[in-house]
Design a protein around this motif. Sequence first.
Motif: not given
Length: 345
Positions: A4-5, A7, A27, A164, A166, A169, A178, A183, A185-186, A304
Amino acid sequence: MKDFIIVGFGLAGLSFAEILDRNQKSYVVFENNSELSSRVAGGLYNPVILKRFTPAWMASEQLALALSVYKNVEKQLNESFITELPVLRRFNTVEEQNLWFTACDKPILNEFLSSDLVKNENVALDIPFQFGQVKHTGRIEVKKMLCSYLSYIETRQLLFKESFEHTALDVQEDYVSYKGIRAKNIIFCEGYGLRNNPFFNYLPLQGNKGEYIIIKSKDLQLQEAVKSSIFIIPLGGDLYKVGATYNRDDKTSVVTELAKEELRMKLDRFLNVDYEIVDQVAGIRPTTKDRRPFVGTHREHLNLHIINGLGSRGILIGPYAAKGLYDYITKSTPLHTEIDIKRFD
Ligand SMILES: Cc1cc2nc3c(=O)[nH]c(=O)nc-3n(C[C@H](O)[C@H](O)[C@H](O)COP(=O)(O)OP(=O)(O)OC[C@H]3O[C@@H](n4cnc5c(N)ncnc54)[C@H](O)[C@@H]3O)c2cc1C
Protein backbone atom coordinates in the motif's frame (compact mmCIF):
# COMPACT_ATOMS: atom_id res chain seq x y z
CA MET A 1 6.47 -3.88 -4.67
CA LYS A 2 4.75 -2.46 -1.55
CA ASP A 3 1.27 -3.57 -0.57
CA PHE A 4 0.00 0.00 0.00
CA ILE A 5 0.81 3.68 -0.39
CA ILE A 6 -1.00 5.88 2.18
CA VAL A 7 -1.48 9.54 1.27
CA GLY A 8 -2.17 11.66 4.36
CA PHE A 9 -1.55 10.78 7.99
CA GLY A 10 -4.35 12.15 10.14
CA LEU A 11 -6.72 9.88 12.04
CA ALA A 12 -7.76 8.13 8.82
CA GLY A 13 -4.19 7.42 7.68
CA LEU A 14 -3.11 6.30 11.15
CA SER A 15 -6.08 3.96 11.49
CA PHE A 16 -5.21 2.32 8.18
CA ALA A 17 -1.47 2.08 8.96
CA GLU A 18 -2.27 0.40 12.29
CA ILE A 19 -4.28 -2.32 10.59
CA LEU A 20 -1.49 -2.83 8.03
CA ASP A 21 1.14 -3.14 10.76
CA ARG A 22 -1.06 -5.61 12.63
CA ASN A 23 -1.36 -7.73 9.48
CA GLN A 24 2.31 -7.47 8.43
CA LYS A 25 1.52 -5.62 5.20
CA SER A 26 4.12 -3.31 3.69
CA TYR A 27 3.46 0.38 3.04
CA VAL A 28 4.86 3.89 2.65
CA VAL A 29 3.28 7.17 3.80
CA PHE A 30 3.17 10.60 2.16
CA GLU A 31 2.39 13.50 4.51
CA ASN A 32 2.77 17.22 3.76
CA ASN A 33 1.28 18.92 6.85
CA SER A 34 -1.24 20.81 4.73
CA GLU A 35 -4.33 19.87 6.77
CA LEU A 36 -4.57 20.16 10.55
CA SER A 37 -7.92 18.67 11.50
CA SER A 38 -6.59 15.69 13.46
CA ARG A 39 -3.72 17.67 14.98
CA VAL A 40 -6.00 20.33 16.48
CA ALA A 41 -8.88 18.01 17.50
CA GLY A 42 -10.18 18.13 21.05
CA GLY A 43 -9.49 14.43 21.17
CA LEU A 44 -12.71 13.49 22.94
CA TYR A 45 -14.43 10.21 22.32
CA ASN A 46 -18.02 10.41 23.33
CA PRO A 47 -20.70 8.10 21.96
CA VAL A 48 -23.59 10.56 22.48
CA ILE A 49 -24.63 13.68 20.57
CA LEU A 50 -25.02 16.10 23.45
CA LYS A 51 -27.12 18.68 21.67
CA ARG A 52 -30.08 16.36 21.21
CA PHE A 53 -29.23 13.45 23.55
CA THR A 54 -29.15 10.91 20.74
CA PRO A 55 -26.60 8.15 20.12
CA ALA A 56 -23.90 8.76 17.52
CA TRP A 57 -24.19 6.45 14.52
CA MET A 58 -23.08 2.86 15.45
CA ALA A 59 -21.47 4.27 18.59
CA SER A 60 -21.22 1.01 20.55
CA GLU A 61 -19.48 -0.90 17.78
CA GLN A 62 -17.17 1.98 16.94
CA LEU A 63 -16.21 2.66 20.55
CA ALA A 64 -15.10 -0.89 21.26
CA LEU A 65 -13.10 -1.09 18.04
CA ALA A 66 -11.52 2.37 18.37
CA LEU A 67 -10.34 1.72 21.92
CA SER A 68 -8.79 -1.60 20.92
CA VAL A 69 -6.97 0.12 18.03
CA TYR A 70 -5.61 3.00 20.15
CA LYS A 71 -4.59 0.58 22.91
CA ASN A 72 -2.72 -1.41 20.30
CA VAL A 73 -0.96 1.77 19.11
CA GLU A 74 0.02 2.52 22.71
CA LYS A 75 1.48 -0.96 23.04
CA GLN A 76 3.23 -0.83 19.68
CA LEU A 77 4.85 2.57 20.39
CA ASN A 78 5.29 1.96 24.12
CA GLU A 79 3.65 5.29 24.96
CA SER A 80 0.39 6.41 26.47
CA PHE A 81 -2.26 8.43 24.60
CA ILE A 82 -5.62 7.45 26.15
CA THR A 83 -7.11 9.02 29.29
CA GLU A 84 -10.53 8.08 30.60
CA LEU A 85 -12.30 11.39 31.17
CA PRO A 86 -15.88 11.91 32.37
CA VAL A 87 -17.99 14.18 30.16
CA LEU A 88 -20.51 16.34 32.05
CA ARG A 89 -23.37 18.01 30.17
CA ARG A 90 -24.45 21.29 31.78
CA PHE A 91 -28.24 21.67 31.79
CA ASN A 92 -29.60 25.10 30.93
CA THR A 93 -33.17 24.42 32.05
CA VAL A 94 -35.35 21.93 33.93
CA GLU A 95 -36.83 20.94 30.57
CA GLU A 96 -33.39 19.79 29.46
CA GLN A 97 -33.07 17.69 32.59
CA ASN A 98 -36.38 16.04 31.73
CA LEU A 99 -35.23 15.34 28.17
CA TRP A 100 -32.12 13.73 29.63
CA PHE A 101 -34.21 11.41 31.83
CA THR A 102 -36.34 10.45 28.82
CA ALA A 103 -33.15 9.67 26.87
CA CYS A 104 -31.79 7.59 29.78
CA ASP A 105 -34.82 5.30 29.53
CA LYS A 106 -34.11 4.44 25.88
CA PRO A 107 -32.35 1.05 25.70
CA ILE A 108 -29.83 2.30 23.12
CA LEU A 109 -28.72 5.18 25.39
CA ASN A 110 -29.06 3.42 28.72
CA GLU A 111 -25.50 2.10 28.40
CA PHE A 112 -24.07 5.62 27.98
CA LEU A 113 -26.16 8.06 30.04
CA SER A 114 -26.18 8.10 33.81
CA SER A 115 -29.60 8.84 35.32
CA ASP A 116 -27.99 10.19 38.53
CA LEU A 117 -27.54 13.91 38.04
CA VAL A 118 -24.21 15.36 39.20
CA LYS A 119 -24.24 18.33 41.56
CA ASN A 120 -21.64 20.97 40.81
CA GLU A 121 -19.08 21.41 43.60
CA ASN A 122 -16.78 23.70 41.61
CA VAL A 123 -17.22 27.40 42.52
CA ALA A 124 -15.45 28.38 39.29
CA LEU A 125 -18.48 27.24 37.29
CA ASP A 126 -22.01 28.57 37.17
CA ILE A 127 -24.18 25.43 36.93
CA PRO A 128 -27.78 26.19 37.97
CA PHE A 129 -29.44 22.91 36.89
CA GLN A 130 -26.74 20.30 37.61
CA PHE A 131 -24.95 18.03 35.12
CA GLY A 132 -25.79 14.82 33.29
CA GLN A 133 -22.87 12.43 33.03
CA VAL A 134 -21.99 10.44 29.90
CA LYS A 135 -20.34 7.07 30.54
CA HIS A 136 -17.46 5.43 28.63
CA THR A 137 -15.89 8.70 27.53
CA GLY A 138 -12.29 9.83 27.35
CA ARG A 139 -9.62 11.71 25.53
CA ILE A 140 -6.96 10.69 23.04
CA GLU A 141 -3.85 12.87 22.73
CA VAL A 142 -4.18 12.83 18.96
CA LYS A 143 -1.32 15.15 18.05
CA LYS A 144 1.12 13.29 20.27
CA MET A 145 -0.07 9.93 18.89
CA LEU A 146 0.28 11.07 15.25
CA CYS A 147 3.77 12.49 15.86
CA SER A 148 4.95 9.32 17.60
CA TYR A 149 3.51 7.06 14.91
CA LEU A 150 5.08 9.18 12.17
CA SER A 151 8.47 9.00 13.92
CA TYR A 152 8.10 5.21 14.10
CA ILE A 153 7.32 5.11 10.38
CA GLU A 154 10.22 7.46 9.66
CA THR A 155 12.72 5.30 11.52
CA ARG A 156 11.67 2.41 9.27
CA GLN A 157 12.32 4.73 6.29
CA LEU A 158 8.71 4.49 5.13
CA LEU A 159 7.83 8.19 5.41
CA PHE A 160 7.96 10.81 2.66
CA LYS A 161 7.50 14.27 4.16
CA GLU A 162 6.28 15.80 0.93
CA SER A 163 3.16 16.58 -1.09
CA PHE A 164 1.78 13.73 -3.10
CA GLU A 165 1.36 14.93 -6.69
CA HIS A 166 -1.62 13.14 -8.17
CA THR A 167 -0.57 13.89 -11.75
CA ALA A 168 2.60 11.80 -11.25
CA LEU A 169 0.63 8.67 -10.34
CA ASP A 170 0.70 5.96 -13.01
CA VAL A 171 -2.27 3.64 -12.59
CA GLN A 172 -1.93 0.17 -14.09
CA GLU A 173 -4.40 -2.68 -13.83
CA ASP A 174 -2.74 -4.55 -10.98
CA TYR A 175 -0.43 -1.96 -9.46
CA VAL A 176 0.24 1.77 -9.18
CA SER A 177 3.58 3.46 -9.61
CA TYR A 178 4.64 6.82 -8.19
CA LYS A 179 8.12 8.32 -8.63
CA GLY A 180 9.81 4.92 -8.58
CA ILE A 181 7.60 3.37 -5.87
CA ARG A 182 5.34 0.52 -6.89
CA ALA A 183 2.42 -0.64 -4.79
CA LYS A 184 -0.55 -2.95 -5.22
CA ASN A 185 -2.93 -0.31 -3.79
CA ILE A 186 -3.05 3.35 -2.83
CA ILE A 187 -5.27 4.78 -0.06
CA PHE A 188 -6.08 8.49 -0.06
CA CYS A 189 -6.63 9.82 3.49
CA GLU A 190 -6.29 13.52 2.75
CA GLY A 191 -9.02 15.08 4.86
CA TYR A 192 -10.11 18.40 3.40
CA GLY A 193 -7.14 18.09 0.98
CA LEU A 194 -9.45 15.84 -1.03
CA ARG A 195 -10.42 18.85 -3.12
CA ASN A 196 -7.01 18.57 -4.89
CA ASN A 197 -7.43 14.88 -5.71
CA PRO A 198 -8.58 14.44 -9.33
CA PHE A 199 -9.56 10.79 -8.75
CA PHE A 200 -11.99 11.40 -5.90
CA ASN A 201 -12.87 15.10 -5.83
CA TYR A 202 -16.25 14.30 -7.38
CA LEU A 203 -17.29 13.26 -3.86
CA PRO A 204 -19.33 16.01 -2.17
CA LEU A 205 -17.04 16.90 0.74
CA GLN A 206 -18.28 19.98 2.59
CA GLY A 207 -15.67 21.06 5.16
CA ASN A 208 -16.42 22.82 8.41
CA LYS A 209 -13.81 24.97 10.10
CA GLY A 210 -13.30 24.55 13.84
CA GLU A 211 -11.28 26.67 16.23
CA TYR A 212 -10.27 26.19 19.85
CA ILE A 213 -8.69 28.59 22.32
CA ILE A 214 -6.35 27.18 24.95
CA ILE A 215 -6.71 28.91 28.30
CA LYS A 216 -4.67 28.84 31.48
CA SER A 217 -6.45 29.18 34.80
CA LYS A 218 -5.09 28.27 38.22
CA ASP A 219 -8.51 28.64 39.85
CA LEU A 220 -10.59 26.47 37.53
CA GLN A 221 -9.35 23.14 38.96
CA LEU A 222 -11.53 21.05 36.63
CA GLN A 223 -10.96 17.29 36.33
CA GLU A 224 -13.81 16.49 33.91
CA ALA A 225 -14.71 17.67 30.40
CA VAL A 226 -17.69 20.03 30.68
CA LYS A 227 -20.12 20.60 27.81
CA SER A 228 -22.29 23.70 27.72
CA SER A 229 -22.67 25.50 24.38
CA ILE A 230 -18.92 24.73 24.11
CA PHE A 231 -16.58 22.17 25.66
CA ILE A 232 -13.99 22.84 28.35
CA ILE A 233 -11.45 20.01 28.17
CA PRO A 234 -8.75 19.73 30.86
CA LEU A 235 -5.27 19.22 29.41
CA GLY A 236 -3.28 19.19 32.68
CA GLY A 237 -0.96 21.88 34.06
CA ASP A 238 -3.88 24.35 34.52
CA LEU A 239 -4.45 24.36 30.75
CA TYR A 240 -7.85 23.81 29.11
CA LYS A 241 -9.02 23.54 25.53
CA VAL A 242 -12.18 25.58 24.98
CA GLY A 243 -14.35 25.21 21.89
CA ALA A 244 -14.93 24.48 19.22
CA THR A 245 -16.51 26.80 16.67
CA TYR A 246 -18.32 25.67 13.50
CA ASN A 247 -17.91 27.70 10.32
CA ARG A 248 -18.90 26.46 6.86
CA ASP A 249 -17.78 29.55 4.94
CA ASP A 250 -14.14 30.08 5.87
CA LYS A 251 -12.06 27.23 4.38
CA THR A 252 -8.65 28.30 5.70
CA SER A 253 -6.83 26.83 8.69
CA VAL A 254 -5.93 30.31 9.95
CA VAL A 255 -7.02 31.31 13.47
CA THR A 256 -9.39 34.30 13.67
CA GLU A 257 -10.23 37.06 16.17
CA LEU A 258 -13.91 36.41 15.48
CA ALA A 259 -13.70 32.82 16.74
CA LYS A 260 -11.65 33.91 19.75
CA GLU A 261 -14.32 36.44 20.72
CA GLU A 262 -17.17 33.96 20.18
CA LEU A 263 -15.47 31.40 22.42
CA ARG A 264 -14.57 33.96 25.06
CA MET A 265 -18.17 35.18 25.16
CA LYS A 266 -19.61 31.66 25.49
CA LEU A 267 -17.09 30.76 28.18
CA ASP A 268 -17.75 33.90 30.22
CA ARG A 269 -21.41 32.92 30.47
CA PHE A 270 -20.60 30.11 32.89
CA LEU A 271 -17.03 30.63 34.12
CA ASN A 272 -16.55 32.71 37.28
CA VAL A 273 -12.74 32.81 37.52
CA ASP A 274 -9.91 34.61 35.73
CA TYR A 275 -8.12 32.97 32.84
CA GLU A 276 -5.57 33.83 30.20
CA ILE A 277 -5.80 32.79 26.54
CA VAL A 278 -2.41 31.25 25.75
CA ASP A 279 -2.99 29.74 22.31
CA GLN A 280 -5.50 29.21 19.53
CA VAL A 281 -5.74 26.49 16.86
CA ALA A 282 -7.87 25.89 13.77
CA GLY A 283 -8.56 23.12 11.26
CA ILE A 284 -11.14 22.03 8.70
CA ARG A 285 -13.30 19.05 9.64
CA PRO A 286 -13.88 16.87 6.56
CA THR A 287 -17.67 16.85 6.83
CA THR A 288 -20.27 15.31 4.51
CA LYS A 289 -23.89 16.17 3.90
CA ASP A 290 -25.26 12.78 4.92
CA ARG A 291 -22.91 12.65 7.97
CA ARG A 292 -21.39 9.38 6.83
CA PRO A 293 -17.76 8.89 5.82
CA PHE A 294 -16.48 8.29 2.30
CA VAL A 295 -15.00 4.80 2.18
CA GLY A 296 -14.36 2.57 -0.81
CA THR A 297 -12.73 1.98 -4.15
CA HIS A 298 -12.57 4.09 -7.29
CA ARG A 299 -15.28 3.13 -9.80
CA GLU A 300 -12.76 2.57 -12.66
CA HIS A 301 -9.37 2.07 -11.02
CA LEU A 302 -9.75 -0.83 -8.61
CA ASN A 303 -6.42 -0.21 -6.83
CA LEU A 304 -7.33 3.37 -5.79
CA HIS A 305 -9.15 3.69 -2.46
CA ILE A 306 -10.31 6.38 -0.07
CA ILE A 307 -11.07 7.02 3.60
CA ASN A 308 -12.44 10.51 4.16
CA GLY A 309 -15.46 12.40 5.48
CA LEU A 310 -14.83 11.50 9.13
CA GLY A 311 -16.61 14.72 10.09
CA SER A 312 -16.53 15.80 13.72
CA ARG A 313 -16.13 12.30 15.15
CA GLY A 314 -12.93 11.02 13.55
CA ILE A 315 -11.65 9.35 16.70
CA LEU A 316 -14.51 6.86 16.77
CA ILE A 317 -15.21 6.55 13.03
CA GLY A 318 -11.56 6.39 11.79
CA PRO A 319 -10.76 2.84 12.98
CA TYR A 320 -14.21 1.60 11.89
CA ALA A 321 -13.78 3.03 8.39
CA ALA A 322 -10.22 1.65 8.13
CA LYS A 323 -11.28 -1.85 9.16
CA GLY A 324 -14.19 -1.76 6.71
CA LEU A 325 -11.90 -0.80 3.83
CA TYR A 326 -9.18 -3.28 4.76
CA ASP A 327 -11.67 -6.17 4.94
CA TYR A 328 -13.19 -5.04 1.66
CA ILE A 329 -9.83 -4.96 -0.15
CA THR A 330 -8.33 -8.13 1.33
CA LYS A 331 -11.39 -10.34 1.90
CA SER A 332 -14.04 -8.77 -0.36
CA THR A 333 -16.26 -8.23 2.70
CA PRO A 334 -18.92 -5.74 1.53
CA LEU A 335 -18.76 -2.25 3.03
CA HIS A 336 -21.71 -0.92 5.00
CA THR A 337 -23.86 0.70 2.31
CA GLU A 338 -24.11 3.94 4.31
CA ILE A 339 -20.34 4.53 4.16
CA ASP A 340 -19.57 3.04 0.74
CA ILE A 341 -18.79 5.73 -1.87
CA LYS A 342 -20.87 3.69 -4.32
CA ARG A 343 -23.80 5.69 -2.94
CA PHE A 344 -22.62 8.55 -5.18
CA ASP A 345 -22.41 6.52 -8.40
C1 LIG B 1 -11.43 22.04 15.92
C2 LIG B 1 -11.73 20.58 15.74
C3 LIG B 1 -12.04 19.80 16.86
C4 LIG B 1 -12.32 18.45 16.73
N1 LIG B 1 -12.55 17.71 17.85
C5 LIG B 1 -12.80 16.38 17.73
C6 LIG B 1 -12.99 15.57 18.88
O1 LIG B 1 -12.90 16.03 20.02
N2 LIG B 1 -13.27 14.25 18.69
C7 LIG B 1 -13.34 13.68 17.45
O2 LIG B 1 -13.60 12.47 17.33
N3 LIG B 1 -13.13 14.43 16.34
C8 LIG B 1 -12.86 15.75 16.46
N4 LIG B 1 -12.65 16.50 15.34
C9 LIG B 1 -12.81 15.87 14.02
C10 LIG B 1 -11.58 15.06 13.64
O3 LIG B 1 -10.47 15.84 13.95
C11 LIG B 1 -11.66 14.70 12.15
O4 LIG B 1 -12.73 13.83 11.95
C12 LIG B 1 -10.36 14.04 11.70
O5 LIG B 1 -9.29 14.85 12.02
C13 LIG B 1 -10.32 13.75 10.23
O6 LIG B 1 -9.14 13.02 10.00
P1 LIG B 1 -8.55 12.78 8.55
O7 LIG B 1 -7.37 11.91 8.71
O8 LIG B 1 -9.62 12.35 7.62
O9 LIG B 1 -8.13 14.25 8.05
P2 LIG B 1 -6.89 15.16 8.47
O10 LIG B 1 -6.64 15.13 9.90
O11 LIG B 1 -7.14 16.48 7.82
O12 LIG B 1 -5.67 14.45 7.77
C14 LIG B 1 -5.41 14.52 6.41
C15 LIG B 1 -3.90 14.50 6.25
O13 LIG B 1 -3.57 14.40 4.87
C16 LIG B 1 -2.46 15.25 4.60
N5 LIG B 1 -2.51 15.55 3.17
C17 LIG B 1 -3.54 16.08 2.46
N6 LIG B 1 -3.23 16.18 1.15
C18 LIG B 1 -1.97 15.66 1.02
C19 LIG B 1 -1.10 15.47 -0.10
N7 LIG B 1 -1.44 15.81 -1.37
N8 LIG B 1 0.14 14.95 0.12
C20 LIG B 1 0.53 14.58 1.37
N9 LIG B 1 -0.28 14.72 2.46
C21 LIG B 1 -1.50 15.25 2.29
C22 LIG B 1 -2.69 16.45 5.52
O14 LIG B 1 -1.52 17.15 5.78
C23 LIG B 1 -3.26 15.78 6.77
O15 LIG B 1 -2.27 15.45 7.71
C24 LIG B 1 -12.32 17.85 15.44
C25 LIG B 1 -11.98 18.63 14.33
C26 LIG B 1 -11.67 19.97 14.47
C27 LIG B 1 -11.28 20.78 13.26
